[in-house]
Scaffold this motif. Structure first.
Motif, PDB file in Angstrom:
ATOM      1  N   PRO A   1      90.420  42.463  44.527  1.00  0.00           N
ATOM      2  CA  PRO A   1      89.239  41.796  45.081  1.00  0.00           C
ATOM      3  C   PRO A   1      88.481  40.972  44.025  1.00  0.00           C
ATOM      4  CG  PRO A   1      89.326  44.067  45.808  1.00  0.00           C
ATOM      5  CD  PRO A   1      90.416  43.902  44.798  1.00  0.00           C
ATOM      6  N   ARG A   2      88.000  39.819  44.427  1.00  0.00           N
ATOM      7  CA  ARG A   2      87.238  38.889  43.589  1.00  0.00           C
ATOM      8  C   ARG A   2      88.090  38.311  42.456  1.00  0.00           C
ATOM      9  NH1 ARG A   2      84.398  43.047  45.175  1.00  0.00           N
ATOM     10  NH2 ARG A   2      84.673  44.255  43.298  1.00  0.00           N
ATOM     11  N   SER A   3      88.790  39.185  41.711  1.00  0.00           N
ATOM     12  CA  SER A   3      89.668  38.677  40.655  1.00  0.00           C
ATOM     13  C   SER A   3      90.706  37.723  41.241  1.00  0.00           C
ATOM     14  CB  SER A   3      90.419  39.834  39.982  1.00  0.00           C
ATOM     15  OG  SER A   3      89.511  40.786  39.494  1.00  0.00           O
ATOM     16  N   ASN A   4      91.126  37.998  42.481  1.00  0.00           N
ATOM     17  CA  ASN A   4      92.199  37.179  43.052  1.00  0.00           C
ATOM     18  C   ASN A   4      91.780  35.731  43.250  1.00  0.00           C
ATOM     19  OD1 ASN A   4      90.829  37.080  45.589  1.00  0.00           O
ATOM     20  ND2 ASN A   4      91.773  39.013  46.212  1.00  0.00           N
ATOM     21  N   PHE A   5      90.490  35.464  43.177  1.00  0.00           N
ATOM     22  CA  PHE A   5      90.034  34.068  43.182  1.00  0.00           C
ATOM     23  C   PHE A   5      89.537  33.618  41.816  1.00  0.00           C
ATOM     24  CE2 PHE A   5      86.420  31.164  43.236  1.00  0.00           C
ATOM     25  CZ  PHE A   5      87.082  30.006  43.632  1.00  0.00           C
ATOM     26  N   ILE A   6      88.657  34.412  41.230  1.00  0.00           N
ATOM     27  CA  ILE A   6      87.960  33.926  40.032  1.00  0.00           C
ATOM     28  C   ILE A   6      88.936  33.714  38.863  1.00  0.00           C
ATOM     29  CG2 ILE A   6      87.233  36.153  39.015  1.00  0.00           C
ATOM     30  CD1 ILE A   6      84.857  33.180  39.486  1.00  0.00           C
ATOM     31  N   ALA A   7      90.008  34.506  38.827  1.00  0.00           N
ATOM     32  CA  ALA A   7      91.007  34.323  37.765  1.00  0.00           C
ATOM     33  C   ALA A   7      91.611  32.934  37.847  1.00  0.00           C
ATOM     34  CB  ALA A   7      92.117  35.370  37.882  1.00  0.00           C
ATOM     35  N   GLY A   8      91.922  32.506  39.068  1.00  0.00           N
ATOM     36  CA  GLY A   8      92.538  31.191  39.248  1.00  0.00           C
ATOM     37  C   GLY A   8      91.608  30.080  38.831  1.00  0.00           C
ATOM     38  N   ALA A   9      90.328  30.211  39.187  1.00  0.00           N
ATOM     39  CA  ALA A   9      89.343  29.186  38.837  1.00  0.00           C
ATOM     40  C   ALA A   9      89.148  29.133  37.318  1.00  0.00           C
ATOM     41  CB  ALA A   9      88.024  29.493  39.547  1.00  0.00           C
ATOM     42  N   GLU A  10      88.880  30.298  36.751  1.00  0.00           N
ATOM     43  CA  GLU A  10      88.602  30.376  35.306  1.00  0.00           C
ATOM     44  C   GLU A  10      89.788  29.887  34.473  1.00  0.00           C
ATOM     45  OE1 GLU A  10      87.567  34.411  33.755  1.00  0.00           O
ATOM     46  OE2 GLU A  10      89.366  34.011  32.582  1.00  0.00           O
TER      47      GLU A  10
END
Lengths: 753, 152
Positions: free
Chosen positions: A534-543
């Motif tokens: 959760p959350r990491s699955n998006f923010i990792a890609g952005a960062e």
């Protein structure tokens, strides 16, 4: 050797027999043991002796190990017993594994999720194995009248060398089972491990490939009825009325009624997320007949008002939850998110003087990333078997979190917890979705109403449109650079509907003197919940996409750039709340650099790198794409993982491969949109899933050699692949990809997917 | 309702169901052959794959009325005890994660190897493309099909 106090997890030592009087102890015969190999293996014993909650040993030396946590495909049903078997010092070929049912009195944390099974099971399982071994040694010492510390064990054999006495565990099991549990036991040295670290095949492999009934959806008992559900067509709507006569005459249909998942006075817990609390149930003689009736049901729906309720939070606090009214649209979601991106958010972390740095910057780079709602789409749709009669209930279903639904079941059925038995089915996938188990309550209420056993099955359309989705997210990254392209400050502002994806204290926080993190969220009546990492699955890609672009702007190699930042975080960290270990983080980058031959890339191969830390494990990934006949093909993926000690290496690699494929699939195709509250995709004809042709041609998963205690694997390989793919596609096409899903943008560039 | 005489896994079976009932639900609800799985109901995921006269077909949209007189093979009938080369290869490569789609994958692979014992990578990809594995075990599936092809 390490000495541990067995009092730490005392409930693991309750014996099955001690429980039998109080609980409902049901024996699920089709879950009975399965042997990993037939080779020279011992047959079934005549009698079992229970040494503790996890372990029983037959008079012939055969061993049964209970796997406590629900299995959804991460293979803990093999790897958790491997830990027990290691400390028990038995021979794996004589081990049967059984799925434990839900017994909170006997087992710690029967929850599968958050990549915590192995991490949190490590010490309790080792202790349980070592304790059983110590009791067998004590029994041998007593029988042979020799000191216990002169007895050795190996592969299920006890030996006293001085007297030449030898016995297998089975010979000492009946006496051992009567002995006091030792207060302290010694655990093995890591260097003495014989089972941990050696690949073992899935204990259910043969059953799976021969189609044995393993899943709740496969269950059937005499007199069982079948049920389908009908739920509101849109988020923001509820049931007004339904016409029973519209289906009652249809073949095989027995009853139609509505059910309410929650009692009015019930205080929901954190995992009680329920998409539609009131639904219509149709009961009949077969799945096909109830599914036909479902299509015919005439029902009226109405707009639901704003609702408020109390939800029990962690640590005894309760939260007030407000679910807004209205029929939501993806287009309006996007415009509202655009407003929040422009406005200041809530400051979650601030180091130094980021605003000052942005003022004096020679150059500012700003990029915004976004991703849509995602449906979990487990291959086995939501379903559950329930048999509720009078004040007793047996529930057999796919759940990651039996503990979190027990209270709901008890309240909704009006039956005390001790009269409810939850049996744990193998799950046809989970990915977070089955942490929310209202399907169990629905089946139980249906069974209670008809006072007969029932199997309720969602159609795929129900499963996809009655979801607990991954939220839609956005993140805006800004970097301030001086005239020499030195990084002065970094600013992230991230949010979503209805939660923010931000982890403010993760890398690159701690590596920068001037850092600002802001968060925002927009409420919604679309239900969301945990989705693999959760959350990491998006923010990792952005960062990690932004860091790639930043490295390019600064003229640095993307791996070297990250390593420089990590060196700073290691030697002179900024702030004190940084929740990662920069050395281990750098370690996986160095390993992936080596394994992918980063510095010797082949021509025509486009490479992207990414690294992320989440769920206690560190992962770096390199994705190689090529363009073949106007088609982007993911040729290779190299992953480097630091999850401490690896219990079952081949199975761990399998998990990593799957997470990488899953991430690539969701990056390319994953998307659920809404039109007036209605999910716009309902089945796999429109909801595109990654398939065989789009999977990478090769995946290598490399593990950092480690003696650190093990951490999880189900999630950590998933988040970084989004950026590794996007960065690789940038090299291939010259375009950056800021929005997921990526495939439609590639198609606009005449690249076929 | 109507009576249908079926040949399933080499055995004659009779069922009394609505002629429109898909073979999938006859197998699962009426004959207790639950190895064939329900995934999507619209022939998109392949979890319900069976063999009809040796060809891989989706049983979720195949009405029972169209299956009379045909030889139906399900995962339970592929071999006695999982000794079919495809099943053996699946175990050797430890393919499954959750395992739910694998019966369908195995049935598709077995039918492929029956008509093409030495498929190329591309032929494997094409043949297996109709079977979704949500856990993403595609590489192991491909490797297992290759191993099985060498043992046939």
């Amino acid at each position: 050797m390490t000495t541990v106090n067995t009092k730490l997890n005392r409930r693991s030592f309750l014996k099955v027999s001690a429980l039998a009087g109080g609980g409902m102890m049901l024996s699920f015969s089709w879950l009975a043991g399965c042997k990993p190999t037939e080779e020279e293996a011992l047959g079934l014993p005549k009698e079992w002796f229970e040494l503790n909650s996890y372990i029983k040993i037959g008079e012939n030396g055969a061993v049964t190990l209970y796997s406590p946590n629900p299995e959804f495909g991460s293979n803990i049903k093999t790897s958790m017993p491997m830990i027990l078997a290691e400390e028990l010092d038995t021979d794996w070929k004589n081990v049967w594994v059984e799925q434990a049912d839900f017994y909170p009195e006997r087992f710690d944390r029967q929850f599968t999720g958050g990549s915590q099974g192995i991490r949190q099971g490590w010490t309790p399982l080792r202790t349980a194995g070592a304790t059983a071994r110590a009791m067998l040694v004590a029994a041998a010492a007593q029988s042979w009248n020799v000191p216990a510390n002169e007895i050795t064990t190996s592969a299920g054999i006890l030996e006293h060398k001085a007297s030449g006495k030898k016995a297998h565990y089975g010979e000492m099991a009946s006496l051992a089972a009567t002995l006091e549990i030792p207060e302290e036991v010694e655990l093995k040295d890591i260097s003495d491990f014989k089972i941990i670290g050696k690949s073992k095949k899935n204990v259910d492999g043969e059953k799976i490939v021969s189609g044995k009934p393993l899943f709740a959806i496969d269950h059937k008992v005499e007199g069982m009825k079948y049920a389908a559900i009908v739920h509101p067509p849109a988020f923001g709507m509820r049931l007004k009325s339904f016409d029973k006569s519209s289906v009652m005459g249809m073949p095989g249909i027995q009853d139609v009624f509505s059910i309410n998942v929650f009692k009015d006075d019930y205080v929901q817990n954190f995992f009680d997320t329920t998409t539609f609390p009131e639904i219509v149930a149709i009961v009949g003689n077969s799945t096909w007949e109830v599914m036909q009736a479902k299509k015919n049901l005439v029902a009226e729906w109405e707009k639901a008002p704003e609702t408020k309720f109390k939800m029990a939070g962690f640590g005894g606090n309760s939260m007030d939850v407000t679910v807004p009214s209205g029929l939501e649209n993806t287009s309006s979601h996007k415009s509202r998110m655009a407003e929040f991106i422009k406005n200041p958010g809530t400051v979650v972390r601030k180091d130094g003087d980021p605003e000052g740095m942005f003022k004096k910057a020679a150059k500012v780079i700003e990029r915004t990333y976004s991703a849509p709602f995602l449906a979990h789409n487990t291959m086995e749709p939501m379903n559950c078997f329930a048999d509720v009669k009078g004040d007793k209930a047996v529930i057999y279903g796919p759940t990651q979190a039996p503990e979190f639904i027990m209270g709901t079941l008890s309240s909704s059925l009006g039956i005390p917890k001790e009269n409810i038995q939850i049996n744990l089915a193998r799950m046809g996938g989970g990915f977070g979705r089955r942490a929310y188990s209202h399907h169990m309550v629905e089946a139980a209420l249906i069974s209670q109403k008809i006072q007969a056993p029932v199997k309720m099955v969602y159609t795929r359309e129900d499963d996809m449109t009655d979801g607990v989705y991954r939220p839609t997210y956005s993140a805006t990254y800004r970097a301030a650079l001086d005239e020499n392209n030195n990084l002065l400050a970094l600013h992230v502002k991230a949010g979503g509907i209805p939660e923010s994806p931000l982890h403010a204290n993760r890398f690159p926080a701690g590596a920068l003197d001037h850092y600002l993190a802001e968060s925002w969220d927009i409420s919604s009546n679309i239900t969301i919940g945990a989705f693999r990492a959760p959350r990491s699955n998006f923010i990792a890609g952005a960062e990690q996409s932004f860091l790639d672009e930043l490295a390019e702007e600064m003229g640095k190699d993307p791996i070297e750039f990250r390593l420089e930042l990590l060196k700073r975080a290691e030697t002179d960290p900024v702030g004190s709340n940084n929740d990662y270990d920069p050395k281990r983080y750098a370690g996986v980058l160095q390993l992936v650099k080596e394994k992918s031959n980063w510095n010797q890339a082949q021509s025509n191969v486009h490479r992207g790198v990414s690294a992320y830390f989440c769920h206690n494990s560190y992962v770096a990934e390199v994705v190689d794409t090529v363009i073949k006949d106007n088609k982007p093909v993911v040729e290779s993926v190299y992953a480097a993982v630091d999850c401490g000690i690896v219990i079952n290496p081949d199975s761990a690699a399998n998990m990593g491969e799957g997470a990488i494929v899953d991430g690539i699939g969701n990056a390319f195709f994953g998307e659920l949109a809404f039109n007036n509250g209605v999910p716009t995709k309902t089945n796999f004809d429109t909801y595109r899933m990654i398939r065989q042709k789009e999977a990478p041609k090769k995946i290598e998963v490399h593990f950092v050699e480690s003696t650190e205690n093990p951490t999880g694997l189900g999630e950590p390989l998933f988040p970084p692949v989004f950026a590794a793919l996007a960065n690789s596609l940038y090299k291939a096409t010259g375009k950056r990809y800021y929005e997921q899903p990526i495939a439609p943008q590639l198609e606009m560039e005449n690249l076929r997917m | 309702m109507a009576l249908f005489n079926l040949n399933i896994n080499g055995k004659s079976q009779q069922v009394d169901v609505d002629p429109a009932t898909p073979v999938l639900w006859v197998l699962r609800d009426h004959l207790d052959l639950v190895g064939t799985k329900f995934g999507c109901g619209i022939s998109q995921c392949g979890a319900c794959t069976i063999h009809l006269d040796g060809n891989a077909v989706r049983s979720c949209q195949l009405p029972i009325s169209a299956a009379e007189g045909a030889q139906i093979t399900t995962i339970e009938g592929l071999s006695e005890n999982g000794e079919h080369p495809v099943q053996q290869a699946w175990m050797e490569h430890d393919v499954p994660q959750c395992g739910y789609c694998q019966a369908g994958q195995i049935m598709t692979a077995a039918a492929l190897l029956q008509r093409n014992p030495n498929p190329s990578d591309e032929e494997i990809e094409n043949a297996m493309n109709g079977n979704i594995c949500r856990c993403g075990t595609y590489l192991r599936i491909k490797a297992a099909v290759k191993t099985a092809s060498q043992k046939l």
